[in-house]
Design a protein around this motif. Structure first.
Motif, PDB file in Angstrom:
ATOM      1  N   ASP A 149       0.859  -1.182   0.000  1.00 60.78           N
ATOM      2  CA  ASP A 149       0.000   0.000   0.000  1.00 60.78           C
ATOM      3  C   ASP A 149       0.896   1.232   0.000  1.00 60.78           C
ATOM      4  O   ASP A 149       2.046   1.176   0.450  1.00 60.78           O
ATOM      5  CB  ASP A 149      -0.908   0.010   1.236  1.00 60.78           C
ATOM      6  CG  ASP A 149      -2.043   1.023   1.119  1.00 60.78           C
ATOM      7  OD1 ASP A 149      -2.356   1.449  -0.019  1.00 60.78           O
ATOM      8  OD2 ASP A 149      -2.607   1.409   2.164  1.00 60.78           O
ATOM      9  N   PHE A 151       1.098   5.507   0.997  1.00 55.69           N
ATOM     10  CA  PHE A 151       0.497   6.493   1.886  1.00 55.69           C
ATOM     11  C   PHE A 151       1.134   7.853   1.633  1.00 55.69           C
ATOM     12  O   PHE A 151       2.264   7.956   1.135  1.00 55.69           O
ATOM     13  CB  PHE A 151       0.639   6.084   3.360  1.00 55.69           C
ATOM     14  CG  PHE A 151       2.047   5.861   3.814  1.00 55.69           C
ATOM     15  CD1 PHE A 151       2.800   6.898   4.373  1.00 55.69           C
ATOM     16  CD2 PHE A 151       2.642   4.605   3.700  1.00 55.69           C
ATOM     17  CE1 PHE A 151       4.102   6.702   4.800  1.00 55.69           C
ATOM     18  CE2 PHE A 151       3.950   4.388   4.125  1.00 55.69           C
ATOM     19  CZ  PHE A 151       4.683   5.434   4.675  1.00 55.69           C
ATOM     20  N   ARG A 350      -7.252   2.025   7.603  1.00 58.33           N
ATOM     21  CA  ARG A 350      -7.511   2.753   6.353  1.00 58.33           C
ATOM     22  C   ARG A 350      -8.995   2.737   6.023  1.00 58.33           C
ATOM     23  O   ARG A 350      -9.569   3.748   5.596  1.00 58.33           O
ATOM     24  CB  ARG A 350      -6.707   2.115   5.225  1.00 58.33           C
ATOM     25  CG  ARG A 350      -6.882   2.782   3.881  1.00 58.33           C
ATOM     26  CD  ARG A 350      -5.959   2.183   2.846  1.00 58.33           C
ATOM     27  NE  ARG A 350      -6.186   2.782   1.541  1.00 58.33           N
ATOM     28  CZ  ARG A 350      -5.504   2.466   0.458  1.00 58.33           C
ATOM     29  NH1 ARG A 350      -4.554   1.564   0.515  1.00 58.33           N
ATOM     30  NH2 ARG A 350      -5.768   3.051  -0.695  1.00 58.33           N
ATOM     31  N   MET A 351      -9.649   1.604   6.227  1.00 56.12           N
ATOM     32  CA  MET A 351     -11.083   1.504   5.942  1.00 56.12           C
ATOM     33  C   MET A 351     -11.880   2.422   6.857  1.00 56.12           C
ATOM     34  O   MET A 351     -12.826   3.110   6.438  1.00 56.12           O
ATOM     35  CB  MET A 351     -11.536   0.056   6.110  1.00 56.12           C
ATOM     36  CG  MET A 351     -12.976  -0.207   5.702  1.00 56.12           C
ATOM     37  SD  MET A 351     -13.406  -1.951   5.878  1.00 56.12           S
ATOM     38  CE  MET A 351     -12.227  -2.706   4.755  1.00 56.12           C
ATOM     39  N   ARG A 353     -10.825   5.212   8.304  1.00 57.92           N
ATOM     40  CA  ARG A 353     -10.584   6.603   7.904  1.00 57.92           C
ATOM     41  C   ARG A 353     -11.440   6.980   6.699  1.00 57.92           C
ATOM     42  O   ARG A 353     -11.939   8.108   6.605  1.00 57.92           O
ATOM     43  CB  ARG A 353      -9.112   6.816   7.614  1.00 57.92           C
ATOM     44  CG  ARG A 353      -8.228   6.841   8.851  1.00 57.92           C
ATOM     45  CD  ARG A 353      -6.826   7.350   8.546  1.00 57.92           C
ATOM     46  NE  ARG A 353      -6.126   6.471   7.625  1.00 57.92           N
ATOM     47  CZ  ARG A 353      -5.404   5.419   8.003  1.00 57.92           C
ATOM     48  NH1 ARG A 353      -5.326   5.081   9.275  1.00 57.92           N
ATOM     49  NH2 ARG A 353      -4.782   4.672   7.101  1.00 57.92           N
ATOM     50  N   ARG A 354     -11.596   6.065   5.769  1.00 56.39           N
ATOM     51  CA  ARG A 354     -12.421   6.350   4.590  1.00 56.39           C
ATOM     52  C   ARG A 354     -13.886   6.532   4.969  1.00 56.39           C
ATOM     53  O   ARG A 354     -14.587   7.347   4.394  1.00 56.39           O
ATOM     54  CB  ARG A 354     -12.288   5.220   3.576  1.00 56.39           C
ATOM     55  CG  ARG A 354     -10.963   5.234   2.824  1.00 56.39           C
ATOM     56  CD  ARG A 354     -10.901   4.117   1.803  1.00 56.39           C
ATOM     57  NE  ARG A 354      -9.701   4.210   0.980  1.00 56.39           N
ATOM     58  CZ  ARG A 354      -9.390   3.339   0.033  1.00 56.39           C
ATOM     59  NH1 ARG A 354     -10.175   2.287  -0.195  1.00 56.39           N
ATOM     60  NH2 ARG A 354      -8.282   3.497  -0.682  1.00 56.39           N
ATOM     61  N   ARG A 355     -14.353   5.751   5.946  1.00 57.74           N
ATOM     62  CA  ARG A 355     -15.739   5.888   6.384  1.00 57.74           C
ATOM     63  C   ARG A 355     -15.960   7.197   7.130  1.00 57.74           C
ATOM     64  O   ARG A 355     -17.048   7.761   7.082  1.00 57.74           O
ATOM     65  CB  ARG A 355     -16.100   4.701   7.285  1.00 57.74           C
ATOM     66  CG  ARG A 355     -16.245   3.398   6.514  1.00 57.74           C
ATOM     67  CD  ARG A 355     -16.633   2.271   7.446  1.00 57.74           C
ATOM     68  NE  ARG A 355     -16.836   1.013   6.717  1.00 57.74           N
ATOM     69  CZ  ARG A 355     -17.167  -0.135   7.298  1.00 57.74           C
ATOM     70  NH1 ARG A 355     -17.348  -0.180   8.619  1.00 57.74           N
ATOM     71  NH2 ARG A 355     -17.314  -1.218   6.589  1.00 57.74           N
TER      72      ARG A 355
END
Length: 355
Positions: A149, A151, A350-351, A353-355
């Motif tokens: 990934d 960043f 990461r998931m 933070r996206r939400r």
């Protein structure tokens, strides 16, 4: 050693030095040189890394290309030999030699990396997102079974030099910046003492005095003390030996008001450190010095690009026209428990933070 002469007028003296081009130096590779990594390793860490390795990368030529990697502690991950002093990270050696290398060769490099301590998790930063070597390594890691990934690290403001050099560049700057520099020069003229600028580019007799002036200005500036106090003196002396140094100091009489360390290598000027004496802001000494160094880099060194390195500070938008981003690469080996657990934490975070 470059040959220096002195060019004087009533208020400003710039130590002019012949432009220096290091054979084999590619655009902006100060931070990808053996000299940089040696100085960082010797003087740039509050605690020395537990281990340090040079990982060979696949190459189409006989010239060696490698990554400097480290493990900070016995339980730590494998990471780039970089820290808060590093504005860019990449391989030592010609990056042209690793272009068009096959995925299988990159996969072999990833398998070699897997043998190093801490390689369950790999973290490299800060990186040029468009670097061919980065895409190759990332593909090789995935082929070897790693999960990868990228960043965000920081914004990077830079300025391609226009065809007309500094004169064209200066005309393109915001009027507020140009007027600020002009007012600063007039105020320095009226400040009660002759002012001048020294620019040191090699290990000349003036180096010690200008280095002492830089350290004095930094100590009186708004900036926090260096975590590794030996790093900057060692960097300045190393850069002087390599021909990269552009150490600028603005003096009012015998008092240094502003100082900057630039690193120039084969077409790129990196604005590495800058400071001015706190409480003297009305004189705009820092801006006056930046303009002088900018003119030197564009018209004498004839660089192709000036780079403000790390950070989205508002003032950089006045001096630079373009922005790019520096990124990091993280890779997890799911075949090992530490890598699997770290991957779970990373991708779950990461998931969220996206939400």
């Amino acid at each position: 050693m470059t040959r220096c002469i002195s060019d004087e007028n009533a208020t400003e003296r710039v130590v002019q030095c012949a432009p220096f081009v290091e054979e084999g130096c590619v655009l902006g590779d100060v931070f990808q040189s053996e000299a940089w990594f040696a100085n960082l390793l010797a003087h740039g860490f509050e605690r020395p890394p537990r281990g340090h390795w040079a990982l060979p990368l696949p190459s189409r030529s006989s010239e060696p290309v490698h990554l400097h990697l480290m493990q900070e502690s016995s339980a730590g991950s494998l990471c780039s030999l970089s820290n808060y002093y590093s504005c860019l990270y990449g391989p030592v050696g010609s990056t042209r030699a690793i272009q068009d290398v096959s995925v299988a060769q990159w996969q072999a490099a990833a398998h070699a990396l897997r043998q190093l301590p801490g390689s369950s998790v790999l973290r490299l930063q800060p990186l040029d997102a468009d670097g061919a070597w980065l895409a190759g390594l990332e593909g090789g890691l995935r082929a070897a079974g790693y999960w990868t990934d990228r960043f965000f690290c920081f914004g990077n403001w830079y300025q391609p030099v226009p065809g007309g050099g500094f004169a064209d560049y200066w005309r393109q700057r915001p009027s507020a910046l140009r007027h600020s520099v002009e007012r600063g020069r007039r105020r320095l003229d009226r400040a009660g003492g002759a002012w001048h600028i020294d620019i040191i580019a090699d290990a000349s007799p003036g180096l010690d005095a200008c280095l002492a002036a830089y350290l004095a200005v930094y100590a009186k500036s708004w900036k926090s003390p260096e975590p590794c106090p030996d790093f900057m003196p060692a960097l300045v002396r190393m850069a002087a030996r390599e021909g990269w140094l552009r150490l600028g100091v603005l003096w009012l009489g015998e008092q240094p008001l502003a100082a900057q360390v630039w690193l120039v290598c084969d077409g790129k000027a990196n604005i590495y450190k800058l400071a001015y004496v706190k409480g003297q802001e009305r004189l705009s000494a820092g801006s006056v010095l930046t303009a002088a160094l900018m003119q030197r880099a564009m018209d004498v060194d004839r660089v192709l690009e000036v780079d403000y390195l790390s950070g989205d500070d508002a003032y950089k938008r006045d001096w630079m026209a373009m922005r790019r981003e520096r990124v990091g690469l993280v890779a997890f080996d799911p075949r090992r428990l530490p890598g699997l657990l770290a991957a779970g934490r990373h991708f779950a975070g990461r998931m969220l933070r996206r939400r």
